[in-house]
Each structure stands twice: as C-alpha cells, then as structure tokens.
Design an enzyme around this catalytic site. Structure first.
Site, PDB file in Angstrom:
ATOM      1  N   ALA A  27      37.078  73.859   9.079  1.00  0.00           N
ATOM      2  CA  ALA A  27      38.249  73.595   8.237  1.00  0.00           C
ATOM      3  C   ALA A  27      39.528  73.702   9.058  1.00  0.00           C
ATOM      4  O   ALA A  27      40.444  72.880   8.913  1.00  0.00           O
ATOM      5  CB  ALA A  27      38.290  74.573   7.068  1.00  0.00           C
ATOM      6  N   SER A  28      39.593  74.685   9.937  1.00  0.00           N
ATOM      7  CA  SER A  28      40.790  74.855  10.776  1.00  0.00           C
ATOM      8  C   SER A  28      41.012  73.616  11.640  1.00  0.00           C
ATOM      9  O   SER A  28      42.135  73.109  11.749  1.00  0.00           O
ATOM     10  CB  SER A  28      40.632  76.122  11.635  1.00  0.00           C
ATOM     11  OG  SER A  28      41.390  76.061  12.813  1.00  0.00           O
ATOM     12  N   ASN A 101      38.317  90.487   8.379  1.00  0.00           N
ATOM     13  CA  ASN A 101      38.309  90.648   9.835  1.00  0.00           C
ATOM     14  C   ASN A 101      39.206  91.802  10.293  1.00  0.00           C
ATOM     15  O   ASN A 101      39.510  91.920  11.485  1.00  0.00           O
ATOM     16  CB  ASN A 101      38.763  89.354  10.521  1.00  0.00           C
ATOM     17  CG  ASN A 101      37.970  88.149  10.081  1.00  0.00           C
ATOM     18  OD1 ASN A 101      38.512  87.219   9.514  1.00  0.00           O
ATOM     19  ND2 ASN A 101      36.675  88.184  10.317  1.00  0.00           N
ATOM     20  N   GLU A 162      34.728  91.215  15.181  1.00  0.00           N
ATOM     21  CA  GLU A 162      35.524  90.555  14.139  1.00  0.00           C
ATOM     22  C   GLU A 162      35.392  91.268  12.796  1.00  0.00           C
ATOM     23  O   GLU A 162      35.647  90.695  11.741  1.00  0.00           O
ATOM     24  CB  GLU A 162      35.150  89.073  14.056  1.00  0.00           C
ATOM     25  CG  GLU A 162      35.218  88.374  15.417  1.00  0.00           C
ATOM     26  CD  GLU A 162      36.344  87.358  15.579  1.00  0.00           C
ATOM     27  OE1 GLU A 162      36.778  86.771  14.586  1.00  0.00           O
ATOM     28  OE2 GLU A 162      36.785  87.149  16.742  1.00  0.00           O
ATOM     29  N   HIS A 230      31.609  83.096  11.334  1.00  0.00           N
ATOM     30  CA  HIS A 230      31.343  84.487  10.948  1.00  0.00           C
ATOM     31  C   HIS A 230      30.119  84.471  10.039  1.00  0.00           C
ATOM     32  O   HIS A 230      29.918  83.517   9.279  1.00  0.00           O
ATOM     33  CB  HIS A 230      32.516  85.089  10.158  1.00  0.00           C
ATOM     34  CG  HIS A 230      33.753  85.328  10.957  1.00  0.00           C
ATOM     35  ND1 HIS A 230      35.017  85.061  10.477  1.00  0.00           N
ATOM     36  CD2 HIS A 230      33.933  85.824  12.198  1.00  0.00           C
ATOM     37  CE1 HIS A 230      35.922  85.379  11.384  1.00  0.00           C
ATOM     38  NE2 HIS A 230      35.284  85.840  12.447  1.00  0.00           N
ATOM     39  N   ASN A 341      42.048  76.640   6.024  1.00  0.00           N
ATOM     40  CA  ASN A 341      42.010  77.260   7.350  1.00  0.00           C
ATOM     41  C   ASN A 341      40.693  78.003   7.561  1.00  0.00           C
ATOM     42  O   ASN A 341      40.572  78.828   8.471  1.00  0.00           O
ATOM     43  CB  ASN A 341      43.183  78.240   7.512  1.00  0.00           C
ATOM     44  CG  ASN A 341      44.205  77.737   8.534  1.00  0.00           C
ATOM     45  OD1 ASN A 341      43.878  76.906   9.378  1.00  0.00           O
ATOM     46  ND2 ASN A 341      45.416  78.255   8.463  1.00  0.00           N
ATOM     47  N   CYS A 347      36.715  86.164   2.677  1.00  0.00           N
ATOM     48  CA  CYS A 347      37.475  86.378   3.922  1.00  0.00           C
ATOM     49  C   CYS A 347      38.765  87.128   3.636  1.00  0.00           C
ATOM     50  O   CYS A 347      39.282  87.848   4.490  1.00  0.00           O
ATOM     51  CB  CYS A 347      37.881  85.055   4.563  1.00  0.00           C
ATOM     52  SG  CYS A 347      36.532  84.027   5.063  1.00  0.00           S
TER      53      CYS A 347
HETATM   54  O1  SUG Z   1      39.396  83.416  12.227  1.00  0.00           O
HETATM   55  N1  SUG Z   1      41.101  80.892  10.518  1.00  0.00           N
HETATM   56  C1  SUG Z   1      40.386  82.135  10.480  1.00  0.00           C
HETATM   57  C2  SUG Z   1      39.537  82.213   9.238  1.00  0.00           C
HETATM   58  C3  SUG Z   1      38.908  83.583   9.068  1.00  0.00           C
HETATM   59  C4  SUG Z   1      37.909  83.619   7.980  1.00  0.00           C
HETATM   60  N2  SUG Z   1      37.366  84.899   7.861  1.00  0.00           N
HETATM   61  C5  SUG Z   1      36.081  85.189   7.537  1.00  0.00           C
HETATM   62  N3  SUG Z   1      35.137  84.318   7.590  1.00  0.00           N
HETATM   63  N4  SUG Z   1      35.799  86.409   7.236  1.00  0.00           N
HETATM   64  C6  SUG Z   1      39.530  82.301  11.737  1.00  0.00           C
HETATM   65  O2  SUG Z   1      38.967  81.300  12.195  1.00  0.00           O
HETATM   66  C7  SUG Z   1      42.736  79.321  11.428  1.00  0.00           C
HETATM   67  C8  SUG Z   1      44.173  79.353  11.900  1.00  0.00           C
HETATM   68  C9  SUG Z   1      44.714  78.005  12.265  1.00  0.00           C
HETATM   69  O3  SUG Z   1      43.953  77.152  12.709  1.00  0.00           O
HETATM   70  O4  SUG Z   1      45.955  77.819  12.105  1.00  0.00           O
HETATM   71  C10 SUG Z   1      42.097  80.682  11.406  1.00  0.00           C
HETATM   72  O5  SUG Z   1      42.462  81.558  12.156  1.00  0.00           O
END
Ligand code: SUG
Length: 421
Positions: A27-28, A101, A162, A230, A341, A347
């Site tokens: 998604a990011s 996290n 994490e 994760h 994201n 999360c």
């Molecule tokens: O670490 N996204 C976070 C999403 C964290 C999700 N947490 C869990 N699954 N517990 C990550 O990848 C994207 C930021 C950006 O691309 O601007 C980001 O950091």
C-alpha cells in the site's frame, strides 16, 4: 482492579503523508506521491477509538511525535531546506501512529519478576522509522512509570525489532500466564526482513519469560514476498484464539503442535489459501483486525472496511460467524487514510495487559477526552498534504502548532517539549 487488556492507539499526526517509504509494504508503494488528508486520517483514528469505547473496551492513546525531525537530519549533516527528497520525507513521516510497532509487551503474569515489561522497538530497517524509538520511549516512560512496569530501551542494532506486530500472546484469559510467540523473518524474496530472531530472543531474556512457554516461529517467505511485512498482516490472536492465514508461518505443522501442547484449549481458525489468497489477505487486511473479547462474552473482529469490499474475504468471514466459533461479530471501521500507507486497525494500536489504575491517566481515553481532541484536530491539523508541501517552510509552523495544541490540551507540556519527542 484486575488486569485487563488496554488498547493504546497512536493518534494520527498532522504530518501524515504518502511518501512510499516502506519497500515490501504494498500500500505504501502503491500510494506514494498521492495527496494525504491528515485531518480526516486523525478523525478516522479517533472514531475507531470512540467505537471501541462504546463496545465497553478500555482505550489508551499515544501522541504523535515532533515532526519534521530536524534534529535527526542535523545528526546526518542535513537540514530541512536542502535535504534530499527521500531524507526530507523520512524526517516528516507520521509513522509513529502505528503503535503496534511501538514496543513488545509481556504482561506481568508471564514474567519472572511479576512486572509488565515493555521493550521499545528499534525499527532500524526503515530509515523513516529508525528515529521513532526515542520519542516512543519517552512516552512509554511517562505512561508506564508505576512500579508494576519495567520499560526497556531498544534492542541493539543490527537486530531488527518492530515490536508487537510480530509478537503473539495466547492465554486462557488476559490476566493469566500466557504463551509468548516471537515471529521472525529469514527471507522475504525481493523485500527486506524487518524482524530478526535475535531481537525476539533478546527480548524474551530481558523480559524474564519462561523458556518453556516461549516460542520462536518463522514467518513464511511467501507471506513476506506477498506483502506481509509484519506478521500482523497475516495473523492475529486473542486469549485462546489464533486467527491466521494458511500461509502465514514457515512451518505451521510444528508450530500448531507446540501450541496445542502448551495450551490444549487453543482454537486455531485458519483461513485456507484456496478461499482467500495471500494477495486478497494483504489487500483487505482481514488479519490486521483487532480481535477483542467483548465485555458481554464472545469475541469480535474489528476490521478495515476494505475487508468488506473484498468479496472472497467478506464471504468467508460471513460463513465463519454463522458457525459456532468464538468470533461472533464483525465490525468494519473506516481507517482508509492509514490503510493507504499499509496500516490497518490493529497496526494503530498497542495492547497492554495491566491495571488501568497504574497508568498515567493522561494516556487513557474516554469519550469526552476524544471529543476534545477531535475539536483540536479539526482546528489545527492540515486538511491535506501533497509531496511538494514538505518543501514548504510554512507547513512546519502549522504542524508544530498543531502538536503543541494537543500536548497542552493533554497537560503534557512539561513532559514532552523537546524536538525529539
Ligand atoms: O512500517 N507504513 C508503515 C505501516 C506499519 C503497519 N504496522 C503494522 N503492520 N503493525 C510501515 O511500513 C509508510 C510510510 C510512507 O510510505 O509514507 C509506512 O511507514
């Protein structure tokens, strides 16, 4: 008061933006460069907390960190004006919103000294997250200052950690001794492995866990390669229930045998790949649900609305709740700004089993407090942030004022004022 599960959500900060900073988080990458809506994002997060309170759950919160993190850039010989775009974006990231996290938590019944231990996650794999831990540690030290807690600093690099996103706890009831499972990655195909086995082992020693009730389990390469950066993207547990995708773990056979030996009453609800592909699981984030015990009995899955929008997922879940299993209710919540994201409902929260009376009340939420925060968000959070806005010095003043308003409102000004919190 007896021990209970408290969900601490990260309030979504005023710098929420889409910079594509997390390789392996689909998604990011997909939404990199899009316009983000910090105000709507924060209000979605607050609405989720309000809905959980209305279910009778206990709710806590963490504050957004001071971003952009000028001090971090300066330590690297950079500054906000001249920094390369990826470094500037890393300094601006609101990623501390994903409280799963923030830390790994071992509740008091699991530990040798009978205290609840928390180890702040070092998040060393992704540059934009590697400078979160000091601000998180500061908040953990304030929120969990009582003698019933032990808050630990980060595991040393190069061992990636994490936090709770790769940690599973199974037990009879939250307040009884549990089995703690540290999930680690070994290989993720083209994508980085963020959780290292050495970090889990170190945490288990530091927390004083019973080795006979602690497992180290490898995440499947297929899951990481499919975007499960994760483990909480493909599995979630609550009390005696493990809800997981068939392909979540490298060797589920021996893992399940160990679980059944340690906790004979365990219920493992496995979603087969032929019913829900890994791709659909990652896209819908059905496992990134909050699996919670409802005060009047039964469990509920608080899932992202994307799960409802994915037919294979929603059909499978519909059949599941019709059966006689422990999960009785499906509750979709709209956290689309965070989801874009790669951050679903689970999360956004860190689970802590504790007596709420032992927690600094400024970090606990009730309806009125959240209503008050929503008013501030409406007033101070930017409506939108496009990538080019990160170059605009005027935005820095706006987001700093927003955070200051929140800190003042929560009476945390004396505790959280430096640039690195
Ligand atoms: O670490 N996204 C976070 C999403 C964290 C999700 N947490 C869990 N699954 N517990 C990550 O990848 C994207 C930021 C950006 O691309 O601007 C980001 O950091």
């Amino acid at each position: 008061m007896p021990l209970q599960e408290i969900n601490f959500d990260g309030l979504i900060g005023p710098t929420h933006n889409y910079a594509g900073l997390s390789p392996g988080n689909l998604a990011s990458a997909l939404n990199a460069g899009k316009i983000a809506f910090p105000r709507a994002a924060a209000l979605q997060g607050i609405a989720k907390m309000q809905a959980n309170l209305a279910l009778g759950l206990t709710q806590g919160l963490f504050l957004p960190q001071d971003r952009p993190d000028q001090e971090w850039l300066e330590q690297l010989g950079e500054n906000l004006t001249d920094a390369e775009p990826h470094m500037r974006a890393a300094a601006w990231s609101a990623s501390s919103m994903w409280a799963a996290n923030a830390a790994t938590v071992s509740p008091a019944p699991d530990t040798k000294d009978g205290k609840c231990h928390l180890t702040v996650a070092n998040l060393m794999t992704m540059p934009h997250r590697s400078h979160e831990w000091s601000g998180t540690l500061k908040q953990l030290q304030i929120a969990f200052a009582a003698a019933s807690f032990r808050v630990h600093g980060p595991i040393l690099p190069p061992f990636g950690d994490e936090g709770a996103a790769n940690h599973i706890r199974l037990c009879h009831g939250h307040g009884t001794a549990g089995i703690e499972i540290f999930v680690y990655g070994k290989n993720g195909g083209a994508y980085p492995v963020r959780q290292h086995i050495e970090a889990g082992k170190a945490i288990s020693r530091i927390h004083g866990l019973d080795p006979a009730r602690t497992l180290f389990v490898q995440q499947s390469e297929k899951a990481i390669a499919a975007g499960a950066f994760h483990n909480d993207v493909v599995a979630v547990a609550n009390e005696h229930v493990l809800f997981a995708h068939e392909l979540a773990f490298a060797d589920k056979g021996s893992f399940y045998v160990a679980l059944r030996t340690l906790l004979p009453q365990i219920e493992i609800i496995e979603v087969p790949a032929k019913a829900v592909s890994l791709a659909d699981a990652v896209k819908s984030y059905l496992f990134n649900a909050q699996l919670v015990s409802l005060p009047d009995g039964g469990m509920a899955l608080i899932l992202p609305t994307e799960a409802q929008d994915t037919p294979a997922v929603w059909n499978w879940l519909g059949e599941m709740v019709k059966g006689n299993g422990p999960i009785r209710r499906l509750i979709p919540v709209d956290v689309r700004q965070s989801m874009a994201n790669g951050g679903g409902p689970a999360c956004l929260r860190l689970r802590v089993v504790a007596d709420p009376a032992d927690i600094d009340p400024r970090f606990l939420a009730d309806r009125e407090k959240l209503d008050g925060i929503a008013i501030l968000v409406d007033r101070y959070w930017p409506e939108q942030i496009a990538p080019a806005d990160l170059e605009n010095p005027a935005l820095i003043a706006i987001v700093r004022q927003a955070r200051k308003a929140l800190i003042d409102h929560l009476d945390l000004a004396r505790d959280l004022s430096g640039t690195s919190d």
